[in-house]
Write an enzyme that holds these catalytic residues in place. Structure first.
Site, PDB file in Angstrom:
ATOM      1  N   THR A   1       0.743  -0.777   0.138  1.00  0.00           N
ATOM      2  CA  THR A   1       0.125  -0.007   0.269  1.00  0.00           C
ATOM      3  C   THR A   1       0.697   0.951  -0.266  1.00  0.00           C
ATOM      4  OG1 THR A   1      -1.853  -1.108   0.877  1.00  0.00           O
ATOM      5  CG2 THR A   1      -1.848   0.976   1.983  1.00  0.00           C
TER       6      THR A   1
ATOM      7  N   THR B   1       1.948  -4.543   4.585  1.00  0.00           N
ATOM      8  CA  THR B   1       1.814  -4.542   5.874  1.00  0.00           C
ATOM      9  C   THR B   1       0.572  -5.750   5.924  1.00  0.00           C
ATOM     10  OG1 THR B   1      -0.353  -3.409   5.846  1.00  0.00           O
ATOM     11  CG2 THR B   1       1.665  -2.253   6.213  1.00  0.00           C
TER      12      THR B   1
HETATM   13  N1  ASP Z   1      -2.671  -5.513   0.791  1.00  0.00           N
HETATM   14  C1  ASP Z   1      -1.116  -5.037   0.918  1.00  0.00           C
HETATM   15  C2  ASP Z   1      -0.391  -5.339   1.243  1.00  0.00           C
HETATM   16  O1  ASP Z   1       0.345  -6.148   2.122  1.00  0.00           O
HETATM   17  C3  ASP Z   1      -1.761  -4.245   2.135  1.00  0.00           C
HETATM   18  C4  ASP Z   1      -0.765  -3.466   3.213  1.00  0.00           C
HETATM   19  O2  ASP Z   1       0.063  -2.438   2.102  1.00  0.00           O
HETATM   20  O3  ASP Z   1      -0.678  -2.370   3.630  1.00  0.00           O
HETATM   21  O4  ASP Z   1       0.239  -5.531   0.684  1.00  0.00           O
END
Ligand code: ASP
Length: 376
Positions: free
Chosen positions: A47, A126
């Site tokens: 993200t 995340t």
């Molecule tokens: N879908 C994303 C990932 O883990 C979520 C994020 O980055 O917060 O790549």
């Protein structure tokens, strides 16, 4: 035989942390004596590198779009005063899209970067950041700082946490205050240890916590305040600081890493998942059990059969905190202590790559990353 004394170990941990903080204080940028530290930022996507459909699409966006060089360039006016920052694009996708084979390459990239730089920042999604963090904590050979960051909102919305998190991660890395801490996670101005950190909310910006262990510290603008250090700082400067998982050694000749899966238990859970994993060649299976590791009768029968075939199990709790201890476990079933199922899976995978001695694996689960104090 080591004598473990938790209170003394904690004091010892604090003492080392204080020494670490003091010794790095003289190398802080801006005191006029030192060259700026070199920080390598390795981008993997998520993200933090996401582009939203408009400025208020907090949850509708494409992750892994912006190049890490572009993101750092946007912060040049701020970060150039902290460090000489270089970038490397390892990949640009969601965290869940990476394989264990990719993880192996990431460890090599981080260690290669640390040969030239003073610290590394890795940006990831995340969702599985806690797995990225624990993997790097277990496999990176250098004791220089490794800081992971990401964001819960994409780079391009109002009120985004993305640039602030990247900036603070670079600031923390440049401070070198987490030397010998292993890998740490920095989001939402909070610093967490790789072994302890977990994502606890699908959407909130304060999603990362370390459960009852608590965070390591905070970044309050120009103040980096570390209240405690991970247990491994106790062996800073000694060869025992490194984990037994030197990937060049345990996977030599291009040997594939063992396959380890996770089976979740619940009321009247069937034994099919465990049987299917075992039949499809899993070397290890982690059970996410109820309470202190309980699994259903059908799952237990399937586990007994799988153990006979040589599959090694680790037992974890699905509760999100507390521990499953090894002393009461039967042969082939190892208590994962307070590791979450997804982290126990990584430790079992690396342990099975390194040895087939179950006693040794039990000891690693009981001691790696936890405070140990030798009296005398
Ligand atoms: N879908 C994303 C990932 O883990 C979520 C994020 O980055 O917060 O790549």
């Amino acid at each position: 035989m080591r004598i473990v004394h938790r209170t003394a170990a904690l004091f010892s941990t604090f003492a080392v942390a204080a020494v670490t903080a003091l010794s790095s204080a003289s190398a802080q940028p801006g005191n006029g004596k030192e060259e700026l530290p070199e920080v390598a930022v390795i981008g993997t996507g998520g993200t933090i590198s996401g582009v939203s459909t408009d400025r208020v699409s907090f949850q509708n966006y494409q992750s892994g779009k912006l190049a890490i060089s572009k993101m750092v360039d946007e912060l040049r006016p701020e970060v150039d005063g902290l460090a000489k920052v270089t970038t490397e694009q390892f990949g640009n996708k969601g965290s869940g899209g990476y394989s264990i084979a990719d993880y192996r390459k990431l460890t090599a990239s981080v260690d290669a970067a640390l040969k030239k730089s003073d610290a590394v920042v890795v940006t990831t999604g995340t969702d599985t950041m806690e797995e990225f963090a624990y993997w790097l904590d277990l496999t990176v050979r250098s004791d220089k700082p490794v800081v992971l960051t990401g964001s819960m909102r994409p780079w391009t919305v109002i009120g985004t946490d993305a640039p602030a998190n990247l900036y603070n991660a670079i600031k923390l890395a440049a401070s070198r205050k987490t030397k010998c801490y292993g890998t740490v996670v920095m989001l939402n101005d909070e610093v967490q240890a790789a072994r302890e950190v977990r994502k606890t909310d699908a959407l909130r910006m304060d999603t990362f916590t370390s459960g009852s262990s608590g965070r390591l510290g905070v970044i309050d603008q120009d103040n980096i305040r570390l209240n405690r250090a991970p247990a491994r700082v106790e062996s800073c400067g000694r060869s025992s600081w490194r984990t037994p998982f030197d990937l060049d050694r345990i996977t030599k000749d291009g040997k594939a890493l063992p396959k380890v899966e996770i089976a979740y238990s619940y009321q009247d859970a069937g034994g099919e998942a465990v049987k299917a994993f075992a039949d499809s060649g899993a070397d290890g299976i982690v059970t996410a059990g109820t309470g202190a590791g309980g699994i259903s009768p059908a799952m237990s029968t399937a586990r007994t059969e799988a153990v006979k075939k040589g599959v090694t199990f680790t037992s974890t709790t699905r509760t999100g905190s507390g521990a499953v201890y090894g002393s009461t476990s039967t042969t082939g079933v190892i208590g994962a202590e307070d590791l979450t199922p997804q982290k126990a899976r990584l430790l079992l995978l690396l342990s099975l790559a390194a040895t087939d001695d179950e006693k040794q694996i039990r000891e690693w689960f009981a001691t790696l990353g936890t405070a140990q104090f030798t009296e005398g």
